[in-house]
Design an enzyme around this catalytic site. Structure first.
Site, short mmCIF file in Angstrom:
data_model
loop_
_atom_site.label_atom_id
_atom_site.label_comp_id
_atom_site.label_asym_id
_atom_site.label_seq_id
_atom_site.Cartn_x
_atom_site.Cartn_y
_atom_site.Cartn_z
N HIS A 268 98.35 76.02 4.31
CA HIS A 268 97.83 76.21 5.65
C HIS A 268 97.36 77.66 5.73
CE1 HIS A 268 99.97 72.51 6.64
NE2 HIS A 268 101.10 73.07 6.25
N GLU A 306 95.30 69.53 4.89
CA GLU A 306 95.33 68.52 5.94
C GLU A 306 94.92 69.15 7.27
OE1 GLU A 306 97.83 69.61 7.91
OE2 GLU A 306 99.76 69.62 6.88
#
Length: 352
Positions: A268, A306
């Protein structure tokens, strides 16, 4: 510095590099300079250690010759720097033959990317950029035991090594013209900055961590305790710019949403300092973070992401960085795009 400037004696780009992260050469500082259109000199303390000259052919031959009787660790680092300069300057160069002259302490085995092409030594671009010696700040993650350990929801996984500490990656990006680095988070040093970033509305929209300082300290401390993930601070030319989390997918929340492999990695990321936003720097940190994760573990074949499906800006970088969209899926808190970067495609297609 522009690595793509004309290679003339009056326009020679100079690259100065220090290598505290190279185990074989702690604290070694080298300088590389194009001294002709086809020749690079790598110096230490003002004296050339090696001169690397490109010779015509198919493929071209890089003739690296010792200029001084330097110690072996200096010689090996100088050879690596010469190769880095050549591949950075010649972005279409895929393979090189390699001749080493007067370098008794530099063996083919000390350069793990070298292979035999008939009677000659050879180097491929994709192999060179998979070698961690120049850019990685710690030993690669290996197999800590032969058998897996139990994981969440029955997903067995390898026993993970300890988290790295300090500088984990540093590399000059010739595409962006700046140095990208990552270091592990120091909570006492970084908490105020982390708190400010997470409470910026632009960041909070995607991260949903606009919380008090004490809560964010707990968040970072919890990450430090988890074996499968660790947080990083990313910098451009030494200036702190953003926050990044890396993780092993099998143990993470993403693990059950696809057939995750035992060595798949994910990340992330955010840029907290607004002055460091923009396509050039975003491309630089995406290249660097993906490169770091592939260097960190030679068994890793896939880097996963994601992001939210509505994060159009981030998703717009996918094709240029060898990320492909696998599918869309629903987390409890967001709808995400499952993105995958395969090792082979990254090192064959992405300009580093």
């Amino acid at each position: 510095m522009n690595l793509h400037a004309p290679r003339t004696p009056d326009a020679t780009p100079v690259l100065s590099r220090a290598f505290p992260q190279i185990p074989m050469a702690p604290g070694l500082s080298l300088e590389a300079e194009w001294c002709a259109q086809n020749a690079v000199a790598v110096s230490y303390d003002g004296a050339a250690i090696v001169t690397a000259t490109l010779m015509p052919g198919e493929p071209e031959t890089l003739h690296i010759k010792a200029s001084t009787d330097a110690p072996g660790d200096h010689q090996t680092a100088a050879v690596l720097i010469a190769l880095e300069q050549v591949f950075a300057a010649r972005e279409t160069c895929r393979d090189l033959h390699l001749v080493l002259e007067g370098l008794p302490d530099v063996s083919p085995r000390s350069l793990p990317f070298v292979y035999r092409d008939g009677a000659k030594l050879a180097v491929s671009r994709s192999g060179f950029y998979q070698c961690p010696l120049l850019w990685q700040g710690h030993e690669q993650a290996g197999r800590t035991r032969a058998t897996p350990v139990p994981g969440p929801e029955g997903r067995e996984h390898p026993l993970r090594p300890p988290h790295p500490e300090g500088l984990v990656y540093r590399r000059f990006d010739p595409v962006a013209g700046l140095t990208v680095s990552f270091r592990t988070v120091d909570i006492e040093r970084d908490l105020d900055m982390f708190h400010r970033w997470m409470n910026d509305g632009r960041v909070a929209f995607f991260w949903e961590l606009a919380k008090p300082r004490a809560d964010l300290r707990d968040y970072l401390e919890e990450l430090h305790e988890k074996p499968h993930t660790y947080p990083l601070i990313g910098s451009f030319d030494g200036q702190d710019a953003g926050y990044f989390e890396t993780y092993w997918v099998r143990e993470d929340r993403l693990g059950p949403y696809y057939e995750s492999g035992p060595w798949d990695r994910g990340w992330h990321g955010l840029i907290g300092e607004r002055r460091h936003l923009g396509r050039v720097k975003t491309g630089a940190w995406l290249r660097a973070l993906t490169h770091h994760l592939f260097l960190d573990c030679p068994m890793t074949e896939n880097i996963m992401g994601e992001p939210r499906v509505d994060n159009a800006k981030l998703l717009s970088y996918a094709d240029g960085l060898a990320y492909e969209k696998v599918k869309e899926f629903d987390f409890p808190h967001k709808r995400s795009a499952l993105m995958r970067c395969r090792r082979e495609r990254f090192f064959e297609e992405v300009r580093l």
